[in-house]
Design a protein around this motif. Structure first.
Motif, PDB file in Angstrom:
ATOM      1  N   GLY A   1     -29.904  66.647 -54.832  1.00  0.00           N
ATOM      2  CA  GLY A   1     -29.528  67.397 -56.016  1.00  0.00           C
ATOM      3  C   GLY A   1     -30.363  66.864 -57.170  1.00  0.00           C
ATOM      4  N   PRO A   2     -29.763  66.654 -58.331  1.00  0.00           N
ATOM      5  CA  PRO A   2     -30.521  66.177 -59.488  1.00  0.00           C
ATOM      6  C   PRO A   2     -31.196  64.830 -59.222  1.00  0.00           C
ATOM      7  N   GLY A   3     -32.438  64.728 -59.660  1.00  0.00           N
ATOM      8  CA  GLY A   3     -33.180  63.480 -59.484  1.00  0.00           C
ATOM      9  C   GLY A   3     -34.670  63.687 -59.584  1.00  0.00           C
ATOM     10  N   LEU A   4     -35.391  63.003 -58.686  1.00  0.00           N
ATOM     11  CA  LEU A   4     -36.852  63.057 -58.686  1.00  0.00           C
ATOM     12  C   LEU A   4     -37.394  63.419 -57.316  1.00  0.00           C
ATOM     13  N   LEU A   5     -38.318  64.370 -57.290  1.00  0.00           N
ATOM     14  CA  LEU A   5     -39.172  64.577 -56.131  1.00  0.00           C
ATOM     15  C   LEU A   5     -40.377  63.682 -56.384  1.00  0.00           C
ATOM     16  N   ILE A   6     -40.649  62.773 -55.452  1.00  0.00           N
ATOM     17  CA  ILE A   6     -41.754  61.819 -55.616  1.00  0.00           C
ATOM     18  C   ILE A   6     -42.761  62.056 -54.502  1.00  0.00           C
ATOM     19  N   LEU A   7     -43.917  62.602 -54.865  1.00  0.00           N
ATOM     20  CA  LEU A   7     -45.031  62.741 -53.939  1.00  0.00           C
ATOM     21  C   LEU A   7     -45.839  61.463 -54.054  1.00  0.00           C
ATOM     22  N   VAL A   8     -46.054  60.762 -52.936  1.00  0.00           N
ATOM     23  CA  VAL A   8     -46.654  59.426 -53.004  1.00  0.00           C
ATOM     24  C   VAL A   8     -47.827  59.308 -52.036  1.00  0.00           C
ATOM     25  N   CYS A   9     -48.839  58.539 -52.479  1.00  0.00           N
ATOM     26  CA  CYS A   9     -50.061  58.360 -51.699  1.00  0.00           C
ATOM     27  C   CYS A   9     -50.548  56.915 -51.814  1.00  0.00           C
TER      28      CYS A   9
ATOM     29  N   SER B   1     -44.629  61.895 -48.485  1.00  0.00           N
ATOM     30  CA  SER B   1     -46.008  61.403 -48.409  1.00  0.00           C
ATOM     31  C   SER B   1     -46.968  62.558 -48.671  1.00  0.00           C
ATOM     32  N   GLN B   2     -48.025  62.264 -49.434  1.00  0.00           N
ATOM     33  CA  GLN B   2     -49.009  63.304 -49.731  1.00  0.00           C
ATOM     34  C   GLN B   2     -50.371  62.670 -49.976  1.00  0.00           C
TER      35      GLN B   2
ATOM     36  N   GLU C   1     -52.316  54.441 -40.584  1.00  0.00           N
ATOM     37  CA  GLU C   1     -51.389  53.343 -40.257  1.00  0.00           C
ATOM     38  C   GLU C   1     -50.987  52.555 -41.510  1.00  0.00           C
ATOM     39  N   ASP C   2     -51.917  52.355 -42.421  1.00  0.00           N
ATOM     40  CA  ASP C   2     -51.591  51.686 -43.685  1.00  0.00           C
ATOM     41  C   ASP C   2     -50.763  52.598 -44.579  1.00  0.00           C
ATOM     42  N   GLY C   3     -51.131  53.868 -44.620  1.00  0.00           N
ATOM     43  CA  GLY C   3     -50.393  54.822 -45.429  1.00  0.00           C
ATOM     44  C   GLY C   3     -48.937  54.913 -45.015  1.00  0.00           C
ATOM     45  N   ARG C   4     -48.679  54.974 -43.719  1.00  0.00           N
ATOM     46  CA  ARG C   4     -47.302  55.054 -43.216  1.00  0.00           C
ATOM     47  C   ARG C   4     -46.508  53.792 -43.584  1.00  0.00           C
ATOM     48  N   ARG C   5     -47.118  52.647 -43.365  1.00  0.00           N
ATOM     49  CA  ARG C   5     -46.446  51.377 -43.665  1.00  0.00           C
ATOM     50  C   ARG C   5     -46.093  51.286 -45.146  1.00  0.00           C
ATOM     51  N   LEU C   6     -47.024  51.654 -46.016  1.00  0.00           N
ATOM     52  CA  LEU C   6     -46.792  51.561 -47.459  1.00  0.00           C
ATOM     53  C   LEU C   6     -45.828  52.644 -47.945  1.00  0.00           C
ATOM     54  N   TYR C   7     -45.887  53.818 -47.350  1.00  0.00           N
ATOM     55  CA  TYR C   7     -44.929  54.887 -47.654  1.00  0.00           C
ATOM     56  C   TYR C   7     -43.512  54.423 -47.324  1.00  0.00           C
ATOM     57  N   ASP C   8     -43.338  53.878 -46.129  1.00  0.00           N
ATOM     58  CA  ASP C   8     -42.020  53.379 -45.719  1.00  0.00           C
ATOM     59  C   ASP C   8     -41.549  52.255 -46.640  1.00  0.00           C
ATOM     60  N   HIS C   9     -42.464  51.368 -47.003  1.00  0.00           N
ATOM     61  CA  HIS C   9     -42.117  50.247 -47.892  1.00  0.00           C
ATOM     62  C   HIS C   9     -41.705  50.767 -49.271  1.00  0.00           C
TER      63      HIS C   9
ATOM     64  N   PHE D   1     -43.717  61.430 -42.514  1.00  0.00           N
ATOM     65  CA  PHE D   1     -45.111  61.056 -42.696  1.00  0.00           C
ATOM     66  C   PHE D   1     -45.989  61.801 -41.692  1.00  0.00           C
ATOM     67  N   GLY D   2     -47.040  62.419 -42.201  1.00  0.00           N
ATOM     68  CA  GLY D   2     -48.035  63.092 -41.362  1.00  0.00           C
ATOM     69  C   GLY D   2     -47.635  64.462 -40.852  1.00  0.00           C
TER      70      GLY D   2
END
Length: 144
Positions: A24-32, A77-78, A100-108, A124-125
């Motif tokens: 609901g209310p909040g933030l959509l965060i597209l992260v890379c 993730s984007q 592999e780095d992107g997934r790890r950092l996205y999860d973190h 992711f992906g």
């Protein structure tokens, strides 16, 4: 790391016809994640976003953080946020971290955000369809 924040009244992410995350209310965060990013960058980005005062207070001023409002985050993730559009007509994505780095950092990053606010995620992906109602509209670019 890079993030594009959209203040939303609601948002969801769908994969193969199934809604896998929604808020609901909040933030959509597209992260890379980009080359050279570490867990420290993911932590710093999450901390910075969590403290941003981009929600209205009782006087209508942007003076409250996501945590202050009790809102949630939808983290998606984007890798295309790393696009280089300086040459030609086709963006280059070589600045994006390897998968592999992107997934790890996205999860973190998502786990770091979840320490302070409820978090839903995309996959992711995956080929995702993201729906949102931008509130304001408020859209902000953040890097750490």
């Amino acid at each position: 790391m890079k993030a594009l924040l959209q203040r939303v009244s609601e948002a969801s992410v769908t994969v193969e016809g199934e809604v896998i995350g929604q808020i609901g209310p909040g933030l959509l965060i597209l992260v890379c994640a980009v080359h050279g990013d570490t867990e420290a960058n993911a932590e710093a980005l999450a901390n910075r976003i969590g403290k941003l005062r981009i929600f209205r207070d009782d006087d209508g001023k942007m003076n409250r953080s996501l945590k202050d409002t009790g809102g949630a985050a939808l983290v998606v993730s984007q890798f295309t946020l790393a696009a280089d559009t300086t040459r030609g007509n086709r963006p280059g994505f070589s600045a994006a971290a390897p998968p592999e780095d992107g997934r790890r950092l996205y999860d973190h990053f998502a786990a770091a955000m979840a320490r302070d606010v409820p978090v839903q995620t995309g996959r992711f992906g995956a080929d995702m369809q993201v729906a949102l109602v931008n509130a304001g509209p408020v859209t902000i670019w953040v890097e750490a």
